[in-house]
Structures are given as structure tokens and as C-alpha cells.
Design a protein around this motif. Sequence first.
Motif, PDB file in Angstrom:
ATOM      1  N   THR A 145     -28.780 -20.387 -27.787  1.00 17.95           N
ATOM      2  CA  THR A 145     -30.317 -19.681 -28.325  1.00 17.95           C
ATOM      3  C   THR A 145     -31.255 -20.621 -28.178  1.00 17.95           C
ATOM      4  O   THR A 145     -32.285 -19.999 -27.786  1.00 17.95           O
ATOM      5  N   ALA A 146     -31.196 -21.604 -28.286  1.00 15.18           N
ATOM      6  CA  ALA A 146     -32.219 -22.775 -27.785  1.00 15.18           C
ATOM      7  C   ALA A 146     -32.509 -22.689 -26.526  1.00 15.18           C
ATOM      8  O   ALA A 146     -33.586 -22.954 -25.839  1.00 15.18           O
ATOM      9  N   VAL A 147     -31.295 -22.637 -25.479  1.00 16.74           N
ATOM     10  CA  VAL A 147     -31.811 -22.528 -24.177  1.00 16.74           C
ATOM     11  C   VAL A 147     -32.424 -21.253 -23.813  1.00 16.74           C
ATOM     12  O   VAL A 147     -33.485 -21.383 -23.074  1.00 16.74           O
ATOM     13  N   ASN A 284     -22.885 -16.681 -21.238  1.00 21.78           N
ATOM     14  CA  ASN A 284     -23.616 -16.390 -22.500  1.00 21.78           C
ATOM     15  C   ASN A 284     -25.167 -16.291 -22.748  1.00 21.78           C
ATOM     16  O   ASN A 284     -25.641 -15.482 -23.482  1.00 21.78           O
ATOM     17  N   ASP A 285     -25.752 -17.217 -21.958  1.00 16.74           N
ATOM     18  CA  ASP A 285     -27.197 -17.201 -22.035  1.00 16.74           C
ATOM     19  C   ASP A 285     -27.899 -15.949 -21.385  1.00 16.74           C
ATOM     20  O   ASP A 285     -28.597 -15.370 -22.155  1.00 16.74           O
ATOM     21  N   TRP A 286     -27.224 -15.234 -20.160  1.00 15.05           N
ATOM     22  CA  TRP A 286     -27.636 -14.007 -19.938  1.00 15.05           C
ATOM     23  C   TRP A 286     -27.372 -12.764 -20.605  1.00 15.05           C
ATOM     24  O   TRP A 286     -28.109 -12.000 -20.842  1.00 15.05           O
ATOM     25  N   THR A 313     -35.477 -13.526 -29.575  1.00 16.93           N
ATOM     26  CA  THR A 313     -33.940 -14.404 -28.989  1.00 16.93           C
ATOM     27  C   THR A 313     -33.648 -15.119 -30.320  1.00 16.93           C
ATOM     28  O   THR A 313     -32.258 -15.174 -30.341  1.00 16.93           O
ATOM     29  N   VAL A 314     -34.358 -15.862 -30.896  1.00 18.81           N
ATOM     30  CA  VAL A 314     -33.917 -16.631 -32.141  1.00 18.81           C
ATOM     31  C   VAL A 314     -33.084 -15.725 -33.107  1.00 18.81           C
ATOM     32  O   VAL A 314     -31.998 -15.893 -33.663  1.00 18.81           O
TER      33      VAL A 314
END
Length: 454
Positions: A145-147, A284-286, A313-314
Motif C-alpha cells: 500500500t505504501a508503495v 500485487n502493487d498493480w 489506495t490507503v
Amino acid sequence: MASTSGHDDHALSRVPPTARFHWFSVATQRFGQLSTLASFLIGATLGFGMTFWNAVLAITLGAVILEVMTIFTGIAGQREGLSTSLLARWTGFGANGAALIGLAISISAVGWFGIQNAVSADGLVDLVGVLPAWGWALVVGLIITAVVVYGVGSMAWAAYITVPAFLVLAGWSIAVELSKHDLGALTSAQPAGPPLSLLQGTTLVAGGFIVGAVITPDMSRFNRTGKDVVKQTVLGITVGEYVIGLIGVLLALALRTNDVIAIVTSTSGFLGTLVIVAATIKVNDWNLYAASLGIVTFADRTFGRRLNRAAVTVVVGVIGSVLGAMGVLDSFSGFLNLLGVLFPPIAGIMVAEYFVTRTWRPALDATRRSGTLPADAPAWVPAALVVWAAAAVVGKYVHWGLPSINSIVVALVLYLAAARLGLVRGVGTVPTDQDAPADTPVTADARAAEQPSV
């Protein structure tokens, strides 16, 4: 990439030329989506039921199908600088249909985000311990999530680190295992499991990434040219499918099993941990990024609220991480697979409308140079919704051929036929809430995110 307010990443506007990336930056992330533990599993499934050379043919056919669809959807996204759910407003679905697409993408993406976090957490418990599975699910989910909060720029740097790390570490454990076998003998070995036909094998390969092809505009809108889209697609899919897929095939033939994930992650301790974490982050970031874009588009149309993508996103990342930690999402895997049936026809309709029918293409063409969006969009396009539903039913219940490809072809053909009969027309109009055209100078961070010419 150009600085944007709150790292919104142009969620509801065109990506301007100043915010585009070198093709290699985007290609690294595309390759990261394909070089995964799931890709090893697909390869192993082929190797468990097919000979080596039949598996090569299945991978070739599946890769070609994926490349064709990805290039078409990717070029549309690159040319217009729009995400899938926003581009859909003027490529057959209208504002309300696009909102439905955004919602479907979001539910699917956040669901798989949570499930993959839970899977990685189970592996980390076995390898590291210290925390329970739910604890690791939260840790990994919040790191991702941070990324993603900082957008494609930070996701590019994550890919520069995690893709090589995954390939080197996983490759090391695989090389150790394959060194115990004669590769020549493996290429002529008979599979150990129930036989798979060429059609079934091709379906596995093409179906494994077809949703990625549909949401390609989310990524390709940051490309500079259509040629860049072609280069990254051919490189990412060809190398990803062949390198990762064929290694999985060889492992299955060598070990006489399709459970090769344990072999890939069998390095003990810290190295095994890195394999799992790298494999999860770079895919998973995508998932989370696509979910945030879909929700922003859905909220904009449905509630008239312009949400900040980073804030979304957060919230979504925390919710997905918590649900994954609780194991709640496991019971929804069937529902998520059903959503997957809905995605392939979207690509067929969008490609048919954007490249052939072009009902709303003049509006996109007229506003592209100014960096704005068309003044309005159709509220509904009933013919497209009917075609979408019919093609999804074909994909779900017709098992002859390649289900995902069947649904794409049916959607494309039916949409073109409806257009020829004059049935493709909008019902009502919805004014577009414009952002000011973004033309922010490229920042030092953006230059740093771009790779030198390759």
C-alpha cells in the motif's frame, strides 16, 4: 513522472506527455506481472500433462493471443492517456457502463490483492515464523500500500528491485534442482499426470493473463509511443511466458509433480523469504493500483465525488490487507473467478469501438492535443451492455475452444454487427467534469525513475 496533487496519477484525466516514462520502465513492471509464482504453476500444469514440445506450442499460441489483445488495448490507452475504466466511457460503454467496469475491476483486484497477501503470509510463517499468518498478511499488505500510494513512479522502482531479486533467487533454487537432471532427457520425457490437449494448454496460458490484457491501459497510458507499447508487450509476454513457463514445464517433467511452488520457495530462511516477498510485491502493487483507479472512476460517475487516488489506495489497501489477514476473502474466490468471466468481452468491445466503429472516436481525437477530455459522454450504450452480457455467457458456459478468447471474439463480432445495423448509439449524455490540462515540467524524481536508453 510529473508531480501531481496528492499522487493522484491523473486518475480522472489524460496523462500528459511530461508524465510519460521510458518504455523500459513500463516494460519492467509488465514483466514483473508475468514472472510470478502463478506463471511457474501454469508451466508446471502444462508439464504435468503435456510433453515438452507440446507445451512449447501451447505457450506459443497462448502468448500470441495475449500479445495481440494487449497491443490493441495498450495502444488505445497510450494514445489517449486514459485508464481502462475512464477510456471505456468513449469506447462503447458510456459513463454509467464505464462506472460498472470500474467497480468490477476494483472488486476483483482488491479481492486478489487480499488473497495473494494471505498466500504470501502462509509462506512467511513457514520460513520465518515470528508473526502469525494474519500478522504477515498485514505487514506485506501495508508495505505494498505504501508503495502504491506514490503512484507509478514508486512502483517502477519497486519493480527494478523485486523483479531481478525474484528472478535471481528463484532461478538459483530452480538451477540447483534442474542440475540433477539431464535436460535432453526431460525434453523427450512423458508427462506424469493426466494428459492435456493442445487446446486446454493454450487456454491455460491465454486465460492466465487475459484480465491483465484488459486493464493494460492503466499501465500503457504512461508510455510515450505506440511502438513502446509493442516493444514492452512483446518483450514482457514473450520472455515472461517462455522463460518462466518453460522452467515450470521442465520442473514438472523432472519432479513428476505439478506442485513446483514448494521447490521454487524451498530455499531456507532469508533467501526463501525474499522470493515470496518479491513475488508478491511486484504483482500485487498493480492489483491495488487497478482497484484504486476503478473506485475513483466509479465514485466520480455514481456519486459525483472526485476522490484522491492516493487516499483511496490507503483505504482499499488497509481493507484488503485486513480481510486477507482474516481469511474472509478465501470464501469469495469463486465469486472473483466469476468476475474474471466478465473482463474478456470488455476488451473485445473496446477494441471494436476504438479501432473499427469509431462512434465516439472523433470526440477523443478532437481533444487529445489539448490534453482535455471530451465535453460529455453517453450515459448508456444499451447495445454494448447486451453484447457484454451475451459474450460473458458464452465465456462461462461454452467450453469448446478457448473460453476467454471465445468471449472476446463474440463480443467483437456482435458489437460490429450491432454497429452495422445502427444499434450502437448512446442514450442520454453526461457532462465531463474536467481537470485542468496537466503540463507540469518533469521533476528530478521523474527523471530518476526513467531508465537510460536500452
